[in-house]
Design a protein around this motif. Sequence first.
Motif, PDB file in Angstrom:
ATOM      1  N   LEU A  57       0.832  -1.206   0.000  1.00 45.11           N
ATOM      2  CA  LEU A  57       0.000   0.000   0.000  1.00 45.11           C
ATOM      3  C   LEU A  57       0.870   1.262   0.000  1.00 45.11           C
ATOM      4  CD1 LEU A  57      -2.764  -1.114   2.529  1.00 45.11           C
ATOM      5  CD2 LEU A  57      -3.091  -0.637   0.087  1.00 45.11           C
ATOM      6  N   GLN A  60       2.047   1.628  -3.530  1.00 50.14           N
ATOM      7  CA  GLN A  60       0.930   2.069  -4.371  1.00 50.14           C
ATOM      8  C   GLN A  60       0.634   3.550  -4.161  1.00 50.14           C
ATOM      9  OE1 GLN A  60      -2.664  -0.129  -3.707  1.00 50.14           O
ATOM     10  NE2 GLN A  60      -3.784   0.850  -5.364  1.00 50.14           N
ATOM     11  N   TYR A  61       0.706   4.000  -2.914  1.00 49.31           N
ATOM     12  CA  TYR A  61       0.447   5.398  -2.587  1.00 49.31           C
ATOM     13  C   TYR A  61       1.458   6.306  -3.277  1.00 49.31           C
ATOM     14  CZ  TYR A  61      -0.249   9.584   0.299  1.00 49.31           C
ATOM     15  OH  TYR A  61      -0.496  10.873   0.726  1.00 49.31           O
ATOM     16  N   VAL A 114      -6.427   4.573  -0.570  1.00 48.25           N
ATOM     17  CA  VAL A 114      -5.234   3.764  -0.305  1.00 48.25           C
ATOM     18  C   VAL A 114      -4.631   4.145   1.039  1.00 48.25           C
ATOM     19  CG1 VAL A 114      -2.876   3.259  -1.058  1.00 48.25           C
ATOM     20  CG2 VAL A 114      -4.725   3.351  -2.727  1.00 48.25           C
ATOM     21  N   GLU A 117      -6.783   2.740   3.889  1.00 43.80           N
ATOM     22  CA  GLU A 117      -6.591   1.292   4.002  1.00 43.80           C
ATOM     23  C   GLU A 117      -5.274   0.981   4.698  1.00 43.80           C
ATOM     24  OE1 GLU A 117      -6.711  -2.761   1.228  1.00 43.80           O
ATOM     25  OE2 GLU A 117      -6.916  -0.782   0.289  1.00 43.80           O
ATOM     26  N   GLN A 118      -4.253   1.768   4.382  1.00 52.61           N
ATOM     27  CA  GLN A 118      -2.949   1.571   5.016  1.00 52.61           C
ATOM     28  C   GLN A 118      -3.031   1.855   6.515  1.00 52.61           C
ATOM     29  OE1 GLN A 118       0.307   3.763   3.219  1.00 52.61           O
ATOM     30  NE2 GLN A 118       1.499   3.695   5.117  1.00 52.61           N
TER      31      GLN A 118
END
Length: 409
Positions: A57, A60-61, A114, A117-118
């Motif tokens: 994550l 991805q961020y 994101v 979620e992290q």
Amino acid sequence: MKTLSLETTKLLDKLYNLRGKDSVVLVEMDKQKEKAEKTLKRTTEEKGDLQDKIAKLETQYEELENQGEKLKEVLGGIDKNEFATVLDSLKINFDPEDLLEKVKENLPKTIDKVSNEQKNCEKELVAVEEEMNNAITTIQELGIRKDSAMANQDKLNEYFDLALNGKINITRDSITSLLEQFDFSEEEQREAAKILMFPEDSLFIYDSKLNNVDVAGKSISDVINEAKDAVIEDEKIEEEIIEPIEEVNIEESVAPEIEEEPIVEQAIFNPFVIEDIPVEENNEIFEDASNNESLEDYLTSLGFNYLEFSSQDLDELKNNFDKETMQKNVELIKEKNIDLDIFTDHASLLYDKELIEKIQILLNIGKEPIDIYLNPSILVKYTTEKLNNAIALLTSNGMDPKNVPLMAY
């Protein structure tokens, strides 16, 4: 031969159990250790999975932020009219301005999603690590407690060996102090001390029953049960011998109630007593048996297999039968996702009227249901008042009750 009372027999059953490898103390510790080890294994795996997910994550961020800025820069620098002929000829619907607006609108939402979620994974990781650390602490403390329990067991066996050999030379305080470590009540401590200091009154009788069975390869509990069975068989033989004599001597002049008096029925309940029991007491025994059946049915309706309870536990539940309290306590445990075997291991919790309040106190200071499941003895050990006092004492000493393992309370 002098007979043993039911209370003395039960106390000796408990003492002899504590002397063997199948001691309830050692068995309970092994069960708690097994639970803690399973928790440690599960949380270790969960921790690894969460760490991997958090790392992905994070990547991805960063990529969304970097690539999003580059894409906005590229789309903002394209003039659609410069490619009009190609786009029209190929019938491609390419509108950089429209795409740029969509990127500007959706990219921040996606990045926030994101990010959230992290954060959730990181919170979950903290909880999993705390659960894992509690399991590690529990395993370590159980190791220490088991060493202490085995040392206490060795001392108890030493006292019994001295008593059985007529060489007991220890003080009453030495015995009561030792038995206090096994959570014996003060009354039980006094009675046990009397048994060890004056073994001829009951200990010799009880021990002789155990020695009449083959003990090779058997636990002390097995030996006790076989000894009881042997006594029951002996009394059945006595009954068979007595009955013909009664048939010869009993005529119509004998009152029917005397014929029906069950002399040996009480052996089922106290096999070490071979004295007569009055009819009135027998009637109570049969009433208790009827209550036992209703109790078993009720336990089944609550979701238990009543066979998982010991006979002593069933007697205890029968004597404290309270449907309303039992139902509320079971519903609470289910609601908190705690396994029902907390009751089969500690039957008194079923009718504990303070159970709900004690669990809420522990949850309020930050303890998790898994902490309570791994350390149910705290619910047995403390009343609500004493639990609050223990928490207050920790706080006054500058400690956070949440961070102190329940086994250390």
